[in-house]
Motif scaffolding. Structure first.
Motif, PDB file in Angstrom:
ATOM      1  N   ASP A 148      -5.391   3.026  -1.927  1.00 58.41           N
ATOM      2  CA  ASP A 148      -4.837   2.344  -0.759  1.00 58.41           C
ATOM      3  C   ASP A 148      -4.235   1.002  -1.134  1.00 58.41           C
ATOM      4  O   ASP A 148      -3.311   0.527  -0.460  1.00 58.41           O
ATOM      5  N   HIS A 149      -4.750   0.380  -2.198  1.00 58.45           N
ATOM      6  CA  HIS A 149      -4.243  -0.932  -2.604  1.00 58.45           C
ATOM      7  C   HIS A 149      -3.158  -0.824  -3.676  1.00 58.45           C
ATOM      8  O   HIS A 149      -2.618  -1.863  -4.085  1.00 58.45           O
ATOM      9  N   THR A 150      -2.834   0.365  -4.126  1.00 57.23           N
ATOM     10  CA  THR A 150      -1.795   0.525  -5.149  1.00 57.23           C
ATOM     11  C   THR A 150      -0.612   1.351  -4.660  1.00 57.23           C
ATOM     12  O   THR A 150       0.458   1.297  -5.270  1.00 57.23           O
ATOM     13  N   ARG A 151      -0.780   2.090  -3.578  1.00 57.17           N
ATOM     14  CA  ARG A 151       0.320   2.932  -3.099  1.00 57.17           C
ATOM     15  C   ARG A 151       1.373   2.080  -2.393  1.00 57.17           C
ATOM     16  O   ARG A 151       1.088   1.002  -1.873  1.00 57.17           O
ATOM     17  N   PRO A 152       2.627   2.550  -2.371  1.00 54.93           N
ATOM     18  CA  PRO A 152       3.682   1.790  -1.676  1.00 54.93           C
ATOM     19  C   PRO A 152       3.498   1.836  -0.168  1.00 54.93           C
ATOM     20  O   PRO A 152       2.787   2.694   0.367  1.00 54.93           O
ATOM     21  N   ASN A 153       4.171   0.903   0.491  1.00 58.55           N
ATOM     22  CA  ASN A 153       4.103   0.830   1.951  1.00 58.55           C
ATOM     23  C   ASN A 153       5.161   1.754   2.548  1.00 58.55           C
ATOM     24  O   ASN A 153       6.356   1.499   2.420  1.00 58.55           O
ATOM     25  N   PRO A 154       4.757   2.838   3.198  1.00 59.79           N
ATOM     26  CA  PRO A 154       5.760   3.784   3.729  1.00 59.79           C
ATOM     27  C   PRO A 154       6.467   3.304   4.980  1.00 59.79           C
ATOM     28  O   PRO A 154       7.492   3.872   5.357  1.00 59.79           O
ATOM     29  N   ILE A 155       5.942   2.271   5.650  1.00 58.98           N
ATOM     30  CA  ILE A 155       6.547   1.827   6.916  1.00 58.98           C
ATOM     31  C   ILE A 155       7.188   0.454   6.795  1.00 58.98           C
ATOM     32  O   ILE A 155       7.660  -0.088   7.784  1.00 58.98           O
ATOM     33  N   ARG A 156       7.212  -0.127   5.575  1.00 52.01           N
ATOM     34  CA  ARG A 156       7.779  -1.474   5.430  1.00 52.01           C
ATOM     35  C   ARG A 156       9.266  -1.479   5.731  1.00 52.01           C
ATOM     36  O   ARG A 156       9.771  -2.348   6.420  1.00 52.01           O
ATOM     37  N   HIS A 157       9.989  -0.480   5.218  1.00 46.74           N
ATOM     38  CA  HIS A 157      11.438  -0.456   5.410  1.00 46.74           C
ATOM     39  C   HIS A 157      11.786  -0.309   6.886  1.00 46.74           C
ATOM     40  O   HIS A 157      12.665  -1.005   7.397  1.00 46.74           O
ATOM     41  N   ARG A 158      11.075   0.583   7.584  1.00 42.97           N
ATOM     42  CA  ARG A 158      11.365   0.771   9.004  1.00 42.97           C
ATOM     43  C   ARG A 158      10.994  -0.469   9.803  1.00 42.97           C
ATOM     44  O   ARG A 158      11.723  -0.871  10.709  1.00 42.97           O
TER      45      ARG A 158
END
Length: 265
Positions: free
Chosen positions: A239-249
């Protein structure tokens, strides 16, 4: 001519201190426009309805008291409730549910899927149930597949694709073990209260005291507990290493009430 400078200059009054800034009474919703996450709400509502539907089928086809005793059913009921409330918050643009709750639901349903596929449905496992029980058919087979495969995968996809990262914490991993520990005590106490020969007296083969004895059962429980804790730590690390899937939106959809102007000149 100029006036003579007096020898004694009277003391000037003290300059009052600058008052500190008071906290603004304006709520954050007046600055940042709330954003409804319709896709997340729809997907989570679908997960909740799928899990609830599979549990309902099991309750109709079997004894409700026995079915509700299984870890599989309890974890899917928790997932359905969590996803239902999470869908409502995503639709109404409210803050997400506490990560301790959503992480627990994800962990428990992941345990359900992993234990089933690695231990119970695996012919090479010493606790395999493939040769002892009659394979489920019809609606029972559909519900069995949904509860052990579909909902764990769906919960993992929601976590990976629709949930902001870095919400889980390592201190939560130990707290998540309380429910599996309580379930172990419940399963053993339930078996002691039932008469020998009762159907599904021991809910899982690795908890069968008659076949393995208390020493082996507690050893199995200890190994499972360590595995569950390792899985919880792994989830926190991912959870602390995966990318943020909602940052761009969120970057393109969020609007503030202030606009910076370029400098003049």
């Amino acid at each position: 001519m100029t006036a003579p400078i007096p020898r004694d200059i009277p003391d000037l009054p003290a300059v009052p201190g600058v008052p500190g800034l008071l906290p603004a009474p304006v709520p954050a919703t007046a600055v940042v426009e709330p954003v409804r996450r319709r896709l997340a709400a729809a997907f989570r509502l679908l997960i909740a309805l799928t899990a609830a539907g599979a549990v309902t089928i099991e309750l109709i086809l079997s004894s409700p008291a026995r079915i509700l005793s299984y870890f599989t059913i309890q974890s899917n009921i928790l997932l359905a409730l969590v996803m239902l409330f999470a869908a409502r918050r995503a639709w109404s643009a409210r803050r997400p549910l506490p990560s301790a709750l959503t992480g627990a639901a994800l962990l428990y349903v992941a345990i359900t899927g992993l234990v089933y596929h690695l231990l119970l449905a695996n012919a090479a496992s010493p606790f395999s149930m493939t040769g002892e029980a009659v394979p489920p058919t019809g609606w029972h087979a559909v519900a069995n597949h949904v509860l052990h495969t579909v909902t764990p995968i769906a919960a993992a996809l929601d976590w990976l694709l629709l949930t902001a990262p870095a919400a889980l914490h390592l201190r939560q991993a130990a707290a998540w073990l309380l429910y599996p520990l309580a379930y172990l005590a419940f399963a053993l106490a339930r078996a002691e209260l039932l008469t020998p020969g009762t159907q599904a007296r021991y809910l899982y083969p690795f908890l069968d005291v008659e076949a393995h004895g208390y020493k082996s059962v507690l050893g199995n429980a200890l190994l499972l507990g360590l595995s569950i804790y390792a899985l919880a730590v792994l989830l926190v690390a991912l959870d602390h290493t995966r990318p943020n899937p909602i940052r761009h939106r969120a970057h393109h959809r969020a609007k503030t009430g202030f606009r910076l102007q370029p400098p003049v000149g």
